[in-house]
Design a protein around this motif. Structure first.
Motif, mmCIF file in Angstrom:
data_model
loop_
_atom_site.group_PDB
_atom_site.id
_atom_site.type_symbol
_atom_site.label_atom_id
_atom_site.label_comp_id
_atom_site.label_asym_id
_atom_site.label_seq_id
_atom_site.Cartn_x
_atom_site.Cartn_y
_atom_site.Cartn_z
ATOM 1 N N LYS A 32 0.813 -1.215 0.000
ATOM 2 C CA LYS A 32 0.000 0.000 0.000
ATOM 3 C C LYS A 32 0.847 1.266 0.000
ATOM 4 O O LYS A 32 0.316 2.368 0.082
ATOM 5 C CB LYS A 32 -0.929 0.009 1.214
ATOM 6 C CG LYS A 32 -2.002 -1.064 1.152
ATOM 7 C CD LYS A 32 -2.856 -1.000 2.402
ATOM 8 C CE LYS A 32 -3.920 -2.063 2.405
ATOM 9 N NZ LYS A 32 -4.715 -2.023 3.652
ATOM 10 N N GLY A 33 2.175 1.124 -0.030
ATOM 11 C CA GLY A 33 3.027 2.301 -0.146
ATOM 12 C C GLY A 33 3.806 2.718 1.077
ATOM 13 O O GLY A 33 4.448 3.770 1.071
ATOM 14 N N ALA A 34 3.780 1.936 2.156
ATOM 15 C CA ALA A 34 4.583 2.285 3.336
ATOM 16 C C ALA A 34 6.063 2.152 2.983
ATOM 17 O O ALA A 34 6.457 1.229 2.281
ATOM 18 C CB ALA A 34 4.239 1.377 4.511
ATOM 19 N N GLY A 35 6.861 3.070 3.461
ATOM 20 C CA GLY A 35 8.299 3.019 3.230
ATOM 21 C C GLY A 35 9.008 2.293 4.361
ATOM 22 O O GLY A 35 8.715 2.524 5.527
ATOM 23 N N VAL A 36 9.923 1.425 4.013
ATOM 24 C CA VAL A 36 10.642 0.651 5.023
ATOM 25 C C VAL A 36 11.731 1.502 5.654
ATOM 26 O O VAL A 36 12.515 2.137 4.967
ATOM 27 C CB VAL A 36 11.307 -0.587 4.388
ATOM 28 C CG1 VAL A 36 12.072 -1.375 5.431
ATOM 29 C CG2 VAL A 36 10.288 -1.456 3.713
ATOM 30 N N PHE A 37 11.772 1.516 6.964
ATOM 31 C CA PHE A 37 12.850 2.152 7.705
ATOM 32 C C PHE A 37 13.845 1.079 8.145
ATOM 33 O O PHE A 37 15.041 1.213 7.950
ATOM 34 C CB PHE A 37 12.278 2.917 8.904
ATOM 35 C CG PHE A 37 13.311 3.529 9.795
ATOM 36 C CD1 PHE A 37 14.247 4.425 9.304
ATOM 37 C CD2 PHE A 37 13.347 3.219 11.141
ATOM 38 C CE1 PHE A 37 15.206 4.990 10.143
ATOM 39 C CE2 PHE A 37 14.284 3.778 11.981
ATOM 40 C CZ PHE A 37 15.222 4.660 11.484
ATOM 41 N N ILE A 38 13.322 0.003 8.715
ATOM 42 C CA ILE A 38 14.134 -1.160 9.082
ATOM 43 C C ILE A 38 13.374 -2.391 8.597
ATOM 44 O O ILE A 38 12.229 -2.604 8.990
ATOM 45 C CB ILE A 38 14.357 -1.236 10.605
ATOM 46 C CG1 ILE A 38 15.123 -0.003 11.080
ATOM 47 C CG2 ILE A 38 15.097 -2.518 10.989
ATOM 48 C CD1 ILE A 38 15.263 0.103 12.582
#
Length: 128
Positions: free
Chosen positions: A83-89
């Motif tokens: 859905k478009g969440a950006g990965v930080f870790i």
């Protein structure tokens, strides 16, 4: 006194955009809107989003960080990334006894999601 819950407050620069991200991408629901503060929830988890017009205990935008214990960490990760969440870790098994991952909202607030990898351990003190 018996504590019932804790609700982190995230300062955001664009309240409508933050609401859209938390509801459409992460799956939270809006509980209330009061001026430039919006309460969102998912299950028993509650977060308040505070817009730039909010007065009172204003904090710097994007410095919030919350760790949410949950089940199905990998399934949820795959769902929100689609859905478009950006990965930080990225997801992984950590030496502190949890499998977790973290994402950031548009302002830099960090949401980590994890599940204990030990059947009976108290992982509540382990965070990213």
């Amino acid at each position: 006194m018996t504590p019932e819950c804790i609700v982190p407050i995230f300062q955001v620069s664009d309240l409508p955009a933050a609401i859209a991200f938390y509801t459409n991408v992460l799956g939270f629901s809006v509980d209330f809107e009061f001026g430039s503060v919006v309460g969102i929830s998912m299950g028993e988890i509650q977060i308040h989003l505070s817009g730039s017009a909010s007065s009172g205990n204003k904090k710097a935008i994007g410095e919030g960080h919350v760790y949410i214990f949950c089940d199905e960490v990998d399934d949820y990760y795959n769902e929100i990334i689609a859905k478009g969440a950006g990965v930080f870790i990225p997801p992984g098994d950590r030496p502190y006894g949890v499998r977790d991952f973290a994402v950031k909202d548009a302002d830099g607030n960090i949401l980590a999601f994890g599940k204990s990898t030990h059947p009976r351990s108290d992982a509540s003190h382990h965070t990213l």
